[in-house]
Design an enzyme around this catalytic site. Structure first.
Site, PDB file in Angstrom:
ATOM      1  N   GLY A   1       0.753  -1.245   0.000  1.00 40.53           N
ATOM      2  CA  GLY A   1       0.000   0.000   0.000  1.00 40.53           C
ATOM      3  C   GLY A   1       0.779   1.288   0.000  1.00 40.53           C
ATOM      4  O   GLY A   1       0.194   2.363  -0.176  1.00 40.53           O
TER       5      GLY A   1
ATOM      6  N   GLU B   1       3.788  -6.907   1.925  1.00 35.37           N
ATOM      7  CA  GLU B   1       3.352  -7.254   0.558  1.00 35.37           C
ATOM      8  C   GLU B   1       3.449  -6.040  -0.358  1.00 35.37           C
ATOM      9  O   GLU B   1       2.447  -5.619  -0.946  1.00 35.37           O
ATOM     10  CB  GLU B   1       1.900  -7.748   0.577  1.00 35.37           C
ATOM     11  CG  GLU B   1       1.633  -8.964   1.456  1.00 35.37           C
ATOM     12  CD  GLU B   1       0.138  -9.268   1.612  1.00 35.37           C
ATOM     13  OE1 GLU B   1      -0.707  -8.493   1.111  1.00 35.37           O
ATOM     14  OE2 GLU B   1      -0.191 -10.292   2.245  1.00 35.37           O
TER      15      GLU B   1
ATOM     16  N   GLY C   1       4.014  -3.744  -3.602  1.00 37.63           N
ATOM     17  CA  GLY C   1       3.943  -3.989  -5.035  1.00 37.63           C
ATOM     18  C   GLY C   1       4.385  -2.757  -5.799  1.00 37.63           C
ATOM     19  O   GLY C   1       5.514  -2.660  -6.298  1.00 37.63           O
ATOM     20  N   ARG C   2       3.484  -1.774  -5.818  1.00 42.39           N
ATOM     21  CA  ARG C   2       3.733  -0.535  -6.557  1.00 42.39           C
ATOM     22  C   ARG C   2       5.103   0.069  -6.227  1.00 42.39           C
ATOM     23  O   ARG C   2       5.815   0.544  -7.115  1.00 42.39           O
ATOM     24  CB  ARG C   2       2.629   0.468  -6.186  1.00 42.39           C
ATOM     25  CG  ARG C   2       2.523   1.658  -7.098  1.00 42.39           C
ATOM     26  CD  ARG C   2       1.537   2.676  -6.526  1.00 42.39           C
ATOM     27  NE  ARG C   2       0.240   2.170  -6.195  1.00 42.39           N
ATOM     28  CZ  ARG C   2      -0.852   2.266  -6.964  1.00 42.39           C
ATOM     29  NH1 ARG C   2      -0.782   2.866  -8.130  1.00 42.39           N
ATOM     30  NH2 ARG C   2      -2.012   1.787  -6.567  1.00 42.39           N
TER      31      ARG C   2
ATOM     32  N   CYS D   1     -11.766   3.970 -29.816  1.00 40.82           N
ATOM     33  CA  CYS D   1     -13.026   4.693 -30.031  1.00 40.82           C
ATOM     34  C   CYS D   1     -13.808   4.830 -28.736  1.00 40.82           C
ATOM     35  O   CYS D   1     -14.862   4.193 -28.539  1.00 40.82           O
ATOM     36  CB  CYS D   1     -13.848   3.969 -31.089  1.00 40.82           C
ATOM     37  SG  CYS D   1     -12.971   3.935 -32.640  1.00 40.82           S
ATOM     38  N   GLU D   2     -13.281   5.591 -27.825  1.00 44.11           N
ATOM     39  CA  GLU D   2     -13.900   5.864 -26.526  1.00 44.11           C
ATOM     40  C   GLU D   2     -13.467   7.253 -26.096  1.00 44.11           C
ATOM     41  O   GLU D   2     -12.272   7.583 -26.201  1.00 44.11           O
ATOM     42  CB  GLU D   2     -13.393   4.891 -25.441  1.00 44.11           C
ATOM     43  CG  GLU D   2     -13.741   3.453 -25.647  1.00 44.11           C
ATOM     44  CD  GLU D   2     -15.003   3.015 -24.912  1.00 44.11           C
ATOM     45  OE1 GLU D   2     -15.582   3.810 -24.151  1.00 44.11           O
ATOM     46  OE2 GLU D   2     -15.387   1.859 -25.135  1.00 44.11           O
TER      47      GLU D   2
ATOM     48  N   TYR E   1       0.803  -2.079 -12.226  1.00 44.13           N
ATOM     49  CA  TYR E   1      -0.623  -2.076 -12.563  1.00 44.13           C
ATOM     50  C   TYR E   1      -0.885  -1.516 -13.967  1.00 44.13           C
ATOM     51  O   TYR E   1      -1.952  -0.949 -14.203  1.00 44.13           O
ATOM     52  CB  TYR E   1      -1.431  -1.263 -11.545  1.00 44.13           C
ATOM     53  CG  TYR E   1      -1.333  -1.743 -10.125  1.00 44.13           C
ATOM     54  CD1 TYR E   1      -1.908  -2.954  -9.737  1.00 44.13           C
ATOM     55  CD2 TYR E   1      -0.678  -0.993  -9.156  1.00 44.13           C
ATOM     56  CE1 TYR E   1      -1.830  -3.399  -8.420  1.00 44.13           C
ATOM     57  CE2 TYR E   1      -0.597  -1.433  -7.834  1.00 44.13           C
ATOM     58  CZ  TYR E   1      -1.179  -2.634  -7.476  1.00 44.13           C
ATOM     59  OH  TYR E   1      -1.107  -3.062  -6.178  1.00 44.13           O
TER      60      TYR E   1
HETATM   61  N1  LLP Z   1      -1.580  -7.086  -0.920  1.00 43.46           N
HETATM   62  C1  LLP Z   1      -2.865  -7.181  -1.298  1.00 43.46           C
HETATM   63  C2  LLP Z   1      -3.729  -8.154  -0.627  1.00 43.46           C
HETATM   64  C3  LLP Z   1      -3.357  -6.349  -2.319  1.00 43.46           C
HETATM   65  O1  LLP Z   1      -4.634  -6.455  -2.687  1.00 43.46           O
HETATM   66  C4  LLP Z   1      -2.500  -5.420  -2.948  1.00 43.46           C
HETATM   67  C5  LLP Z   1      -3.001  -4.545  -4.005  1.00 43.46           C
HETATM   68  C6  LLP Z   1      -1.152  -5.376  -2.527  1.00 43.46           C
HETATM   69  C7  LLP Z   1      -0.728  -6.207  -1.505  1.00 43.46           C
HETATM   70  C8  LLP Z   1      -0.135  -4.450  -3.124  1.00 43.46           C
HETATM   71  O2  LLP Z   1      -0.420  -3.113  -2.867  1.00 43.46           O
HETATM   72  P1  LLP Z   1       0.611  -1.949  -3.328  1.00 43.46           P
HETATM   73  O3  LLP Z   1       1.851  -2.083  -2.476  1.00 43.46           O
HETATM   74  O4  LLP Z   1       0.919  -2.162  -4.763  1.00 43.46           O
HETATM   75  O5  LLP Z   1      -0.127  -0.713  -3.081  1.00 43.46           O
HETATM   76  N2  LLP Z   1      -4.931  -1.285  -9.930  1.00 43.46           N
HETATM   77  C9  LLP Z   1      -4.853  -0.246  -8.922  1.00 43.46           C
HETATM   78  C10 LLP Z   1      -4.300  -0.747  -7.606  1.00 43.46           C
HETATM   79  C11 LLP Z   1      -5.029  -1.968  -7.042  1.00 43.46           C
HETATM   80  C12 LLP Z   1      -4.430  -2.468  -5.748  1.00 43.46           C
HETATM   81  C13 LLP Z   1      -4.814  -3.878  -5.509  1.00 43.46           C
HETATM   82  N3  LLP Z   1      -4.232  -4.492  -4.355  1.00 43.46           N
HETATM   83  C14 LLP Z   1      -4.032   0.922  -9.481  1.00 43.46           C
HETATM   84  O6  LLP Z   1      -3.609   0.852 -10.632  1.00 43.46           O
HETATM   85  O7  LLP Z   1      -3.815   1.904  -8.782  1.00 43.46           O
END
Ligand code: LLP
Length: 420
Positions: free
Chosen positions: A239, A276, A278-279, A344-345, A373
């Site tokens: 997050g 966890e 990601g981003r 086309c949107e 993402y």
């Molecule tokens: N753990 C779980 C259970 C999650 O659902 C997620 C992301 C993460 C970890 C990783 O979160 P991060 O560190 O990346 O914030 N598609 C959207 C974001 C969706 C997030 C989904 N869950 C976007 O492009 O902003």
């Protein structure tokens, strides 16, 4: 060290110029810096190396096998949300014992597969899921290690589509129900309670949200301890926000603030801490390279119509996300434009009324912060083939996902004999 620099006014990714890359690879394409991915992972992992931690990369963010292999080499585990993601993580040599399985709707098939692989933990999100998992585990005679994903009812102060820790969100278990469910789980055969899990949302830049949520998790942790329920790890989810625009804090600054929160609470947890992210790991390690097809002046507006579309990058229209856009060759003059795609949107745009460098027909643009993402959410709407992904390491570039071909797309369809 920056992996995205201008050299002689041309954008480079590590040692390669975007102009050269676009000579070798047809636009549009995603391009990642291996060095930047590795640096971000190390930055995160090393910040917490004084603690007993496991860093599980959220595979949904960027599930390319090359990216996962790079992270596996750094010791990353994986946070997965489907059988596909488990298979991807395993194929990239991420050990099953470093895989945590999240998601609100794990199917029996997925549970059985994960049990047979002996993954580290299931993050269970509801009572019905617990019951089904217990049955699947019993049938296979394999014990499932579980955490409950707790919904701590905390406002993550982020975009409404990526906030997951408030009452009323579909995710997790209301914190008030937690004790009862832990006791139930503890009494079930083939279920072994090992942890507590949370994930309150994504692109969170106000770390007080993490602070509030962890405080609540801590109270639960102590309650479970007094009930003699075994907790071997707490999982704080992902997050943490990244920098999309220059006036936002940098990742390094946000990580420092986040680490202060974690360090304040960590000594109270006599167990392993799982993250966890990601981003944070890949967002600013990727760019989307696209070419201007036409420049159209109309109704006092200038449209930069580029060869990438919302099918390749959906974040601006889906989340009102702002991605910085620059010219591949640095310009000194600026103008206000709408950067749009060929789909086309009306929602097919990357920026509206954006002041950016003046770019002409056939010139290249760079759409930044697209390593997370983005490629994973691409599709072939308008029968536009899914685009390639390129990885740059030093002065080498590698195709890490081939572009789909139009034949690939057509061949997936089946015309019944009666229609031929
Ligand atoms: N753990 C779980 C259970 C999650 O659902 C997620 C992301 C993460 C970890 C990783 O979160 P991060 O560190 O990346 O914030 N598609 C959207 C974001 C969706 C997030 C989904 N869950 C976007 O492009 O902003």
């Amino acid at each position: 060290m920056s992996f995205f620099e201008y050299k002689n006014s041309v954008q480079h990714i590590e040692q390669l110029s975007v102009l050269d890359l676009a000579q070798r690879h047809p636009t549009p394409f995603y391009c990642y810096s291996a060095g930047k991915i590795q640096t971000q992972f190390r930055l995160f992992a090393d910040t917490f190396s004084h603690l007993n931690t496991l860093v599980c990369f959220a595979v949904k963010v960027n599930s390319n096998q090359a990216v996962l292999s790079l992270l596996a080499g750094q010791g990353a585990g994986a946070d997965v949300v489907s059988m596909g993601e488990i298979k991807r993580a395993l194929a990239a040599n991420i050990p099953a014992q470093k895989i945590v399985f999240s998601g609100v709707a794990k199917t029996e098939l997925e549970m059985a597969f994960a049990l047979e692989q002996n993954i580290l933990c299931f993050n269970v999100e509801s009572e019905p899921e617990l019951i089904v998992l217990a049955n699947v585990a019993k049938n296979l005679k394999i014990t499932a290690n579980i955490s409950f994903r707790i919904n701590p009812n905390v406002d993550a102060r982020t975009h409404k589509k990526i906030s997951t820790g408030k009452k009323g969100d579909k995710f997790g278990i209301d914190i008030e129900q937690a004790i009862e469910l832990y006791q139930q789980a503890n009494s079930l055969e083939y279920i072994n309670v090992t942890g507590i899990d949370m994930h309150i949302g994504s692109q969170i830049s106000d770390v007080t949200s993490f602070d509030q949520a962890i405080q609540k998790i801590k109270t639960l942790y102590f309650e479970l301890k007094t009930l003699n329920i075994n907790i071997e790890h707490v999982d704080f989810g992902g997050g943490l926000a990244v920098q999309y625009e220059e006036d936002q804090p940098t990742e390094a600054q946000l990580l420092t603030q986040y680490a202060q929160v974690i360090n304040r609470h960590a000594p109270d947890f006599a167990c392993q801490i799982i993250f966890e992210p990601g981003r944070f790991i890949t967002a600013n390690a990727g760019v989307l390279i696209s070419k201007v097809i036409y420049k159209k002046e109309q109704s006092n507006k200038t449209f930069l119509i580029v060869d990438a579309g919302m099918n390749d990058l959906i974040r601006p229209t889906l989340y009102d996300a702002t991605h910085k856009i620059t010219a591949a060759t640095k310009k000194e003059v600026f103008e206000s434009v709408d950067v749009v795609g060929p789909v086309c949107e009306t929602g097919d745009y990357f920026a509206l009324d954006r002041t950016m460098e003046v770019v002409g027909q056939n010139e290249l643009i760079v759409i930044h912060t697209t390593g997370a993402y983005c490629a994973v959410a691409s599709n072939s709407y308008n029968s536009r083939p899914v685009i390639a992904e390129i990885l740059v390491q030093g002065d080498q570039d590698y195709v890490i996902r081939k572009a789909q071909t139009i034949k690939d797309m057509i061949d997936l369809d089946i015309v019944p004999a009666c229609l031929k």
